[in-house]
Motif scaffolding. Structure first.
Motif, PDB file in Angstrom:
ATOM      1  N   ARG A 439       0.836  -1.204   0.000  1.00 55.63           N
ATOM      2  CA  ARG A 439       0.000   0.000   0.000  1.00 55.63           C
ATOM      3  C   ARG A 439       0.870   1.253   0.000  1.00 55.63           C
ATOM      4  O   ARG A 439       0.361   2.344  -0.230  1.00 55.63           O
ATOM      5  CB  ARG A 439      -0.905   0.002   1.232  1.00 55.63           C
ATOM      6  CG  ARG A 439      -1.858  -1.186   1.252  1.00 55.63           C
ATOM      7  CD  ARG A 439      -2.903  -1.055   2.325  1.00 55.63           C
ATOM      8  NE  ARG A 439      -3.761  -2.241   2.340  1.00 55.63           N
ATOM      9  CZ  ARG A 439      -4.929  -2.303   2.940  1.00 55.63           C
ATOM     10  NH1 ARG A 439      -5.396  -1.244   3.573  1.00 55.63           N
ATOM     11  NH2 ARG A 439      -5.648  -3.411   2.920  1.00 55.63           N
ATOM     12  N   VAL A 440       2.141   1.088   0.268  1.00 49.19           N
ATOM     13  CA  VAL A 440       3.078   2.207   0.333  1.00 49.19           C
ATOM     14  C   VAL A 440       3.842   2.281  -0.978  1.00 49.19           C
ATOM     15  O   VAL A 440       4.314   1.258  -1.489  1.00 49.19           O
ATOM     16  CB  VAL A 440       4.063   2.031   1.503  1.00 49.19           C
ATOM     17  CG1 VAL A 440       5.093   3.148   1.516  1.00 49.19           C
ATOM     18  CG2 VAL A 440       3.309   1.982   2.812  1.00 49.19           C
ATOM     19  N   ARG A 441       3.971   3.471  -1.519  1.00 53.43           N
ATOM     20  CA  ARG A 441       4.770   3.662  -2.729  1.00 53.43           C
ATOM     21  C   ARG A 441       6.243   3.651  -2.340  1.00 53.43           C
ATOM     22  O   ARG A 441       6.709   4.536  -1.619  1.00 53.43           O
ATOM     23  CB  ARG A 441       4.404   4.981  -3.412  1.00 53.43           C
ATOM     24  CG  ARG A 441       4.924   5.072  -4.828  1.00 53.43           C
ATOM     25  CD  ARG A 441       4.282   6.246  -5.565  1.00 53.43           C
ATOM     26  NE  ARG A 441       4.543   6.160  -6.990  1.00 53.43           N
ATOM     27  CZ  ARG A 441       5.566   6.751  -7.594  1.00 53.43           C
ATOM     28  NH1 ARG A 441       6.423   7.458  -6.890  1.00 53.43           N
ATOM     29  NH2 ARG A 441       5.746   6.620  -8.895  1.00 53.43           N
ATOM     30  N   MET A 442       6.998   2.697  -2.811  1.00 53.45           N
ATOM     31  CA  MET A 442       8.356   2.475  -2.331  1.00 53.45           C
ATOM     32  C   MET A 442       9.372   3.293  -3.127  1.00 53.45           C
ATOM     33  O   MET A 442      10.205   2.755  -3.861  1.00 53.45           O
ATOM     34  CB  MET A 442       8.692   0.981  -2.385  1.00 53.45           C
ATOM     35  CG  MET A 442       7.822   0.179  -1.446  1.00 53.45           C
ATOM     36  SD  MET A 442       8.434  -1.479  -1.191  1.00 53.45           S
ATOM     37  CE  MET A 442       7.261  -2.069   0.018  1.00 53.45           C
ATOM     38  N   LEU A 583       1.177  15.425   7.325  1.00 61.00           N
ATOM     39  CA  LEU A 583       0.130  14.429   7.554  1.00 61.00           C
ATOM     40  C   LEU A 583      -0.452  13.926   6.235  1.00 61.00           C
ATOM     41  O   LEU A 583      -0.674  12.720   6.054  1.00 61.00           O
ATOM     42  CB  LEU A 583      -0.978  15.029   8.416  1.00 61.00           C
ATOM     43  CG  LEU A 583      -0.604  15.373   9.861  1.00 61.00           C
ATOM     44  CD1 LEU A 583      -1.733  16.119  10.546  1.00 61.00           C
ATOM     45  CD2 LEU A 583      -0.265  14.100  10.644  1.00 61.00           C
ATOM     46  N   LEU A 584      -0.692  14.827   5.311  1.00 62.00           N
ATOM     47  CA  LEU A 584      -1.253  14.437   4.022  1.00 62.00           C
ATOM     48  C   LEU A 584      -0.309  13.529   3.253  1.00 62.00           C
ATOM     49  O   LEU A 584      -0.739  12.517   2.674  1.00 62.00           O
ATOM     50  CB  LEU A 584      -1.558  15.689   3.198  1.00 62.00           C
ATOM     51  CG  LEU A 584      -2.809  16.469   3.639  1.00 62.00           C
ATOM     52  CD1 LEU A 584      -2.763  17.894   3.121  1.00 62.00           C
ATOM     53  CD2 LEU A 584      -4.073  15.777   3.161  1.00 62.00           C
ATOM     54  N   GLU A 585       0.971  13.872   3.238  1.00 55.97           N
ATOM     55  CA  GLU A 585       1.923  13.042   2.505  1.00 55.97           C
ATOM     56  C   GLU A 585       2.064  11.669   3.163  1.00 55.97           C
ATOM     57  O   GLU A 585       2.285  10.665   2.477  1.00 55.97           O
ATOM     58  CB  GLU A 585       3.283  13.743   2.432  1.00 55.97           C
ATOM     59  CG  GLU A 585       3.292  14.963   1.511  1.00 55.97           C
ATOM     60  CD  GLU A 585       2.933  14.615   0.081  1.00 55.97           C
ATOM     61  OE1 GLU A 585       3.323  13.530  -0.390  1.00 55.97           O
ATOM     62  OE2 GLU A 585       2.245  15.421  -0.577  1.00 55.97           O
ATOM     63  N   ALA A 586       1.944  11.620   4.486  1.00 59.06           N
ATOM     64  CA  ALA A 586       1.969  10.320   5.166  1.00 59.06           C
ATOM     65  C   ALA A 586       0.773   9.477   4.740  1.00 59.06           C
ATOM     66  O   ALA A 586       0.888   8.258   4.531  1.00 59.06           O
ATOM     67  CB  ALA A 586       1.977  10.520   6.684  1.00 59.06           C
ATOM     68  N   LEU A 587      -0.394  10.108   4.588  1.00 53.05           N
ATOM     69  CA  LEU A 587      -1.582   9.381   4.138  1.00 53.05           C
ATOM     70  C   LEU A 587      -1.446   8.950   2.678  1.00 53.05           C
ATOM     71  O   LEU A 587      -1.930   7.883   2.291  1.00 53.05           O
ATOM     72  CB  LEU A 587      -2.828  10.254   4.317  1.00 53.05           C
ATOM     73  CG  LEU A 587      -3.220  10.567   5.767  1.00 53.05           C
ATOM     74  CD1 LEU A 587      -4.372  11.558   5.804  1.00 53.05           C
ATOM     75  CD2 LEU A 587      -3.589   9.288   6.516  1.00 53.05           C
ATOM     76  N   VAL A 588      -0.793   9.778   1.865  1.00 57.86           N
ATOM     77  CA  VAL A 588      -0.524   9.385   0.479  1.00 57.86           C
ATOM     78  C   VAL A 588       0.390   8.162   0.455  1.00 57.86           C
ATOM     79  O   VAL A 588       0.178   7.224  -0.324  1.00 57.86           O
ATOM     80  CB  VAL A 588       0.114  10.553  -0.306  1.00 57.86           C
ATOM     81  CG1 VAL A 588       0.610  10.075  -1.672  1.00 57.86           C
ATOM     82  CG2 VAL A 588      -0.895  11.672  -0.493  1.00 57.86           C
ATOM     83  N   ASP A 589       1.418   8.169   1.309  1.00 58.89           N
ATOM     84  CA  ASP A 589       2.351   7.043   1.346  1.00 58.89           C
ATOM     85  C   ASP A 589       1.652   5.733   1.702  1.00 58.89           C
ATOM     86  O   ASP A 589       2.075   4.663   1.263  1.00 58.89           O
ATOM     87  CB  ASP A 589       3.473   7.317   2.361  1.00 58.89           C
ATOM     88  CG  ASP A 589       4.452   8.365   1.867  1.00 58.89           C
ATOM     89  OD1 ASP A 589       4.489   8.604   0.639  1.00 58.89           O
ATOM     90  OD2 ASP A 589       5.176   8.948   2.691  1.00 58.89           O
ATOM     91  N   THR A 590       0.594   5.823   2.504  1.00 60.52           N
ATOM     92  CA  THR A 590      -0.144   4.606   2.878  1.00 60.52           C
ATOM     93  C   THR A 590      -1.258   4.289   1.894  1.00 60.52           C
ATOM     94  O   THR A 590      -2.025   3.353   2.114  1.00 60.52           O
ATOM     95  CB  THR A 590      -0.751   4.762   4.282  1.00 60.52           C
ATOM     96  OG1 THR A 590      -1.659   5.877   4.277  1.00 60.52           O
ATOM     97  CG2 THR A 590       0.324   5.011   5.324  1.00 60.52           C
ATOM     98  N   SER A 591      -1.386   5.078   0.821  1.00 60.80           N
ATOM     99  CA  SER A 591      -2.396   4.887  -0.228  1.00 60.80           C
ATOM    100  C   SER A 591      -3.825   5.085   0.272  1.00 60.80           C
ATOM    101  O   SER A 591      -4.773   4.668  -0.391  1.00 60.80           O
ATOM    102  CB  SER A 591      -2.268   3.493  -0.870  1.00 60.80           C
ATOM    103  OG  SER A 591      -1.038   3.371  -1.535  1.00 60.80           O
ATOM    104  N   LEU A 592      -4.013   5.727   1.426  1.00 58.03           N
ATOM    105  CA  LEU A 592      -5.367   6.009   1.882  1.00 58.03           C
ATOM    106  C   LEU A 592      -5.947   7.223   1.173  1.00 58.03           C
ATOM    107  O   LEU A 592      -7.174   7.359   1.056  1.00 58.03           O
ATOM    108  CB  LEU A 592      -5.377   6.220   3.398  1.00 58.03           C
ATOM    109  CG  LEU A 592      -5.286   4.921   4.211  1.00 58.03           C
ATOM    110  CD1 LEU A 592      -5.076   5.221   5.673  1.00 58.03           C
ATOM    111  CD2 LEU A 592      -6.520   4.063   4.011  1.00 58.03           C
ATOM    112  N   ILE A 593      -5.105   8.134   0.727  1.00 57.06           N
ATOM    113  CA  ILE A 593      -5.552   9.212  -0.148  1.00 57.06           C
ATOM    114  C   ILE A 593      -4.580   9.304  -1.315  1.00 57.06           C
ATOM    115  O   ILE A 593      -3.501   8.702  -1.279  1.00 57.06           O
ATOM    116  CB  ILE A 593      -5.649  10.574   0.585  1.00 57.06           C
ATOM    117  CG1 ILE A 593      -4.268  11.025   1.057  1.00 57.06           C
ATOM    118  CG2 ILE A 593      -6.628  10.518   1.720  1.00 57.06           C
ATOM    119  CD1 ILE A 593      -4.291  12.425   1.633  1.00 57.06           C
ATOM    120  N   GLU A 594      -4.974  10.050  -2.334  1.00 56.47           N
ATOM    121  CA  GLU A 594      -4.135  10.208  -3.518  1.00 56.47           C
ATOM    122  C   GLU A 594      -3.726  11.665  -3.647  1.00 56.47           C
ATOM    123  O   GLU A 594      -4.461  12.569  -3.237  1.00 56.47           O
ATOM    124  CB  GLU A 594      -4.916   9.813  -4.782  1.00 56.47           C
ATOM    125  CG  GLU A 594      -5.448   8.398  -4.772  1.00 56.47           C
ATOM    126  CD  GLU A 594      -6.395   8.149  -5.935  1.00 56.47           C
ATOM    127  OE1 GLU A 594      -6.632   9.091  -6.724  1.00 56.47           O
ATOM    128  OE2 GLU A 594      -6.911   7.031  -6.052  1.00 56.47           O
TER     129      GLU A 594
END
Length: 991
Positions: A439-442, A583-594
């Motif tokens: 789920r994380v963009r590596m 916070l937003l970029e952390a959520l992007v990293d977890t694929s919960l938001i784009e």
């Protein structure tokens, strides 16, 4: 056997005391000892001696580094000050020497031939001790005793306690500091070289990485790093080091790497066997060759993703004969990462005849798989007996790569937590490949080919649904099937669950399922079947969030807009933008938001529903949900008000809007202000409709007022009208006459712009009948203005004049000069229609004077437009054309496309009247293409004019086609202009 020099224990940099304990059998530490490999210090026995001022320590250092040789006074002066010695330098040297002599034991500092010397016993100076250790290490290495040599070099390096001669001034100290720092680097390079000779390459990589960062131009360190990486199975990284080195040397020095480094690069490219690590002992048991085949079964109804399948298959199949291929798939839970990866692995498995390994790393759960455990399982699957599996992660990883050496194996690492979990599990050998899902963009997985997996296309989604449900059921209810997959957000997991539920219920129709999924509050509960559940998939990701991240995920999902800007998100969270972005970029990293674009973020529809469910369940106190949306409304209202004020300086509208606590967005100029307004249009109007409740209704209506450019520009007219209608209805339901009046007047403006003049009249009249209208300066001036516009277009000039004069008085009473100018220009058009052109031109002139005084270029465009119309009716065609051309340019600059089109129509009128039908037709066509104020009524007028122009040009058939369409539009609206068009179509009958 090499004799090891006898040296005292290491000096302790953190303490001023000599070592308190000595190893058994160690010779006695000399009575006087000195250190220069760090701060310059002196001891006598266990007592540290005061060495005085920096200049005094500089004198002591200069004498110590001469190793007992006498230094003349002039040499010492040069050492301490160089060419800029003070006039009393000799006296100062003598003073420093005298002070040192009092501190040091008798006989240590001696005067000789006008100079000075320090007598140091063997092993009493850390530098000479280090030099002795180095010399002995060289001898040990020459005899092949690498272990002893490495130990001795480490002992020599341990004598350093920071920067040599730390804090000592003077040119001599500077030179010696550089020399000693260089020698220390040479010692480190030698020791690292021996590390690699002894097979400690994996351990050396981290130290070499740090050293090359600290000394980027030192090629020997980079050469050692390349060799260490290569022997650690990281060929791609080793080659990347060479590429970085070549680029750095070219940029910094304009040179190429030295031949040795180039040669190493070529040998790595050729996989020179001589570069390989030392062979393992022949006594070790050889691992049995086993061909694992661990891939899970691929799904029989795999659908779509053709481009991804081809792309990934090509990458994996190219692993043969080159550095390991790594592909990493990222995306939200349920997007089909595992399904795609397994399918691709089966497609590519023929390229990996030595086997395929698979593991679920459980990265989305609370207890992710440990790499050590996974490596143990992989080694056993590859034939390594339990007794031969090492304990540590590093040893298991090294053995894993060794076992894979020369083999072609595909490794599928499913559901990874992060790159750190994955790195030890990568094969690292040419011919092998790894496929990773997460789920994380590596982005931190070096050399990986990254793939961001999005939801299915509508066509793919419908095909998957059909394959599960059956073609017969879907074909008969295609629209319901499309509604179903759309409600699933085109998410493969959701589609599979919905389709499976329908397939298991023969009495349901597709419409039954679509109706169940239409209820957003129940949708996530409906999307579960057996052990599959969309909500459970999202819960795994949500459960791993830090508290601040979880709060952000919940609150940001409350907003109805298609996406959120960073500034809007910061307002919702009540945080500075920098903290919100983290916070937003952390959520992007977890694929919960784009991240929809730089600085913009969005939720998948189902993820948004889940976020809202979490907000209802977890947000404490519950009032924080309303507070978050109120902050968003404040942000939009404050920001839109700034745009309005920039576009219309002097307009009192902004003074009559509800106050806000948020300062809003800052804009450096009107271009950036308009850019913001139009880019946020959908979000602003969604916020309006979401805020039509008690406590926020008036601010929501005022947000419509502040963002009226969205309606006039044409880009968002329909959405703006829907929001205004909803605001009117909500205000009426809540009994808020103030808000209802403003909403109705706003709707009247929309209707007038769309050519629905009767509807505009009704809305404005209903607004004037509300009790609170008179108490609101904005409403009491804008309502008669809209009534005047509507009456004029309904051919009621006398009524229009009364309303517009009332509007002018109300604007003046409010001190709203731009409003006054607008009403003056509107009145001028009424007077033109009844032949009072001189007065009309005078009124427009008054309006232009106001706009010029305020610097209102946008509104000045409306005034020049009105003046152009008035001048054209007096036959002053060149002047009229000039005014209209200026208006057209201003409208274009302010992105008012509807007014652009309307101005093209007026220019066409002037051209036709002046006998230029070709130009008239051209501008009429441009008006139809661009768009226009006035809706179908104006379209019919433009078509009528275009027909007249074409008729003059001899294109009668085209002209009649235009008139027929115009007549249809006028008759539908029951407009009086229909009679004029009938006469054009039937001139004989009319005669």
């Amino acid at each position: 056997m090499v004799d090891v020099p006898r040296v005292p224990e290491q000096w302790r940099p953190a303490s001023g005391n000599a070592p308190e304990e000595r190893a058994e059998g160690h010779p006695e530490v000399p009575a006087s000892r000195f250190s220069v490999l760090g701060p310059v210090r002196a001891w006598h026995g266990e007592e540290q001696l005061p060495t005085g001022s920096p200049q005094q320590r500089a004198l002591l250092a200069a004498l110590l580094l001469r190793e007992g040789r006498t230094a003349t006074a002039s040499e010492l002066i040069d050492a301490l000050w160089g060419e800029e010695s003070p006039s009393q330098a000799l006296a100062a040297v003598r003073t420093y020497a005298s002070r040192l002599r009092k501190v040091l034991p008798p006989g240590v500092l001696i005067s000789e031939s006008g100079g000075y010397a320090v007598q140091v016993a063997d092993g009493a100076l850390d530098l000479t001790a280090a030099e002795d250790l180095w010399a002995t290490a060289e001898k040990a290495r020459s005899t092949g005793d690498l272990c002893q040599a490495r130990t001795l070099v480490n002992k020599a390096l341990a004598l350093w306690h920071g920067e040599p001669l730390a804090g000592v001034p003077g040119p001599y100290a500077d030179t010696q500091r550089t020399r000693l720092a260089e020698w220390r680097l040479q010692l480190i390079e030698t020791r690292l070289d021996m590390d690699l000779e002894q097979g400690c390459h994996a351990e050396a990589v981290s130290e070499l990485t740090a050293l090359t960062a600290a000394h980027p131009l030192r090629e020997r360190l980079r050469e050692l790093l390349m060799l260490a990486l290569y022997r650690s199975g990281r060929q791609a990284e080793a080659l990347a080091v060479y590429a970085d080195t070549r680029r750095l040397l070219a940029d910094e020095l304009g040179v190429d790497p030295r031949p040795g480094l180039k040669e190493l690069q070529q040998r790595i490219l050729q996989a020179d066997p001589a570069l390989a690590e030392p062979s393992a002992s022949a006594s070790e048991p050889a691992a049995a060759v086993v061909r694992p085949a661990q891939l899970p079964a691929t799904v029989p109804d795999f659908t779509g993703r053709a481009s991804f399948v081809n792309e990934l298959s090509d990458i994996l199949s190219s692993a043969e004969g080159r550095v390991m291929a790594v592909s990493a798939l990222a995306g939200i839970g349920g997007v089909g990462k595992t399904t795609l990866a397994v399918h691709v692995a089966h497609v590519a498995r023929t390229h990996f005849p030595d086997g395929q390994l698979y593991v679920d790393l459980q990265g989305a759960g609370a207890r992710a798989a440990e790499p050590e455990t996974v490596l143990g399982a992989f080694l056993r699957a590859l034939g390594t007996p339990d007794s031969a599996v090492p304990d540590s992660l590093a040893e298991r990883a090294a053995l894993y790569r060794s076992v894979l050496d020369g083999r072609r194996v595909l490794v599928l690492l499913d559901n990874a937590r992060d790159a750190a979990q994955v790195r030890p599990l990568l094969p690292g050998m040419e011919g092998c490949a790894a496929l990773v899902t997460s789920r994380v963009r590596m982005v931190d997985l070096a050399g990986a080919h990254l793939v961001d997996l999005d939801v299915m296309s509508p066509e793919e989604a419908l095909l998957l649904f059909t394959r599960i449900v059956g073609e017969e059921r879907v074909t008969s209810e295609r629209k319901a099937a499309l509604d179903t997959v759309a409600a699933c957000g085109f998410l493969p997991l959701a589609i599979r669950i919905a389709a499976s539920r329908l397939a298991a219920r023969r009495t349901w129709t597709v419409s039954t399922l679509a109706a169940k999924l239409a209820d957003e509050r129940r949708r996530l509960d409906e999307l579960q079947a057996g052990d599959l559940a969309v909500k459970a998939t999202f819960e795994l990701g949500y459960g791993q969030l830090e508290p601040a991240q979880a709060r952000a995920f919940r609150l940001l999902g409350l907003a109805d807009g298609p996406d959120l800007s960073l500034a809007a998100a910061a307002a919702i969270l009540d945080l500075p933008q920098e903290d919100a972005e983290d916070l937003l970029e952390a959520l992007v990293d977890t694929s919960l938001i784009e991240s929809a674009a730089p600085g913009r973020y969005r939720y998948h529809d189902l993820v948004r529903l889940y976020a809202r469910a979490c907000a209802e369940r977890d947000e404490q106190p519950p009032s924080e949900r309303d507070a978050a949306l109120s902050r968003l409304l404040d942000f939009y209202l404050a920001s839109a008000s700034r745009v309005y004020a920039i576009e219309r300086p002097g307009d009192r509208t902004v003074d009559h809007l509800a106050p806000t606590e948020h300062a809003g967005q800052d804009f450096s100029d009107d271009t950036k202000a308009l850019d913001w307004l139009h880019s946020e249009a959908a979000c602003i109007l969604a916020c309006v409709q979401q805020s039509l409740g008690t406590g926020t209704l008036r601010r929501a209506v005022d947000l419509l007022l502040a963002s009226k450019d969205l309606a006039e520009s044409g880009a968002s007219s329909l959405r703006y009208e829907l929001a205004a209608s909803a605001a009117r209805d909500a205000a009426a339901a809540l009994g808020d006459a103030h808000a209802e009046g403003r909403a109705r007047i706003t709707l009247a403006q929309v209707h007038n712009n769309a050519g629905r003049f009767e509807a505009a009249r009704l809305e404005a009249e209903r607004a004037t009948s509300l009790d609170e209208l008179a108490a609101d300066p904005w409403s009491s001036s804008n309502a008669p203005n809209e009534l005047g516009i509507a009456a004029n277009c309904l051919n009621r000039p006398e009524v229009s004049e009364v309303y517009l004069l009332k509007a002018i008085d109300a604007f003046r009473a409010d001190g709203n000069r731009p409003g006054e100018a607008s009403a003056l220009c509107n009145l001028s058009r009424v007077l033109v229609a009844v032949g009072r052109t001189a007065t009309a031109i005078d009124l427009v002139g008054q309006g232009i004077a106001i706009y010029d005084d305020l610097g209102l270029t946008f509104r000045l465009a409306n005034a020049r437009y009105a003046l152009g119309i008035a001048l054209s009716h007096t036959g002053r065609h060149p002047e009229a054309m000039d005014q209209l051309a200026q208006a057209l340019k201003m409208f274009a600059e302010n992105r008012q496309r509807l007014w652009e089109g309307t101005t093209h129509y007026r220019i066409a009128q002037v051209h036709l009247t002046a006998g230029r039908p070709a130009q008239a037709a051209q501008h009429a066509e441009q008006a139809l293409t661009t768009g226009f104020i006035g809706g179908d009524w104006m379209r019919a007028n433009i078509l009528t004019l275009l027909g007249r122009s074409l008729d003059v040009l001899g294109q009668l058939d085209r002209a009649r086609a235009c008139w027929r369409e115009a007549l249809t539009l006028h008759e539908r609206a029951k407009a009086p202009e229909a009679d004029e068009v009938r006469k054009l179509l039937h001139p004989v009958a009319a005669a």
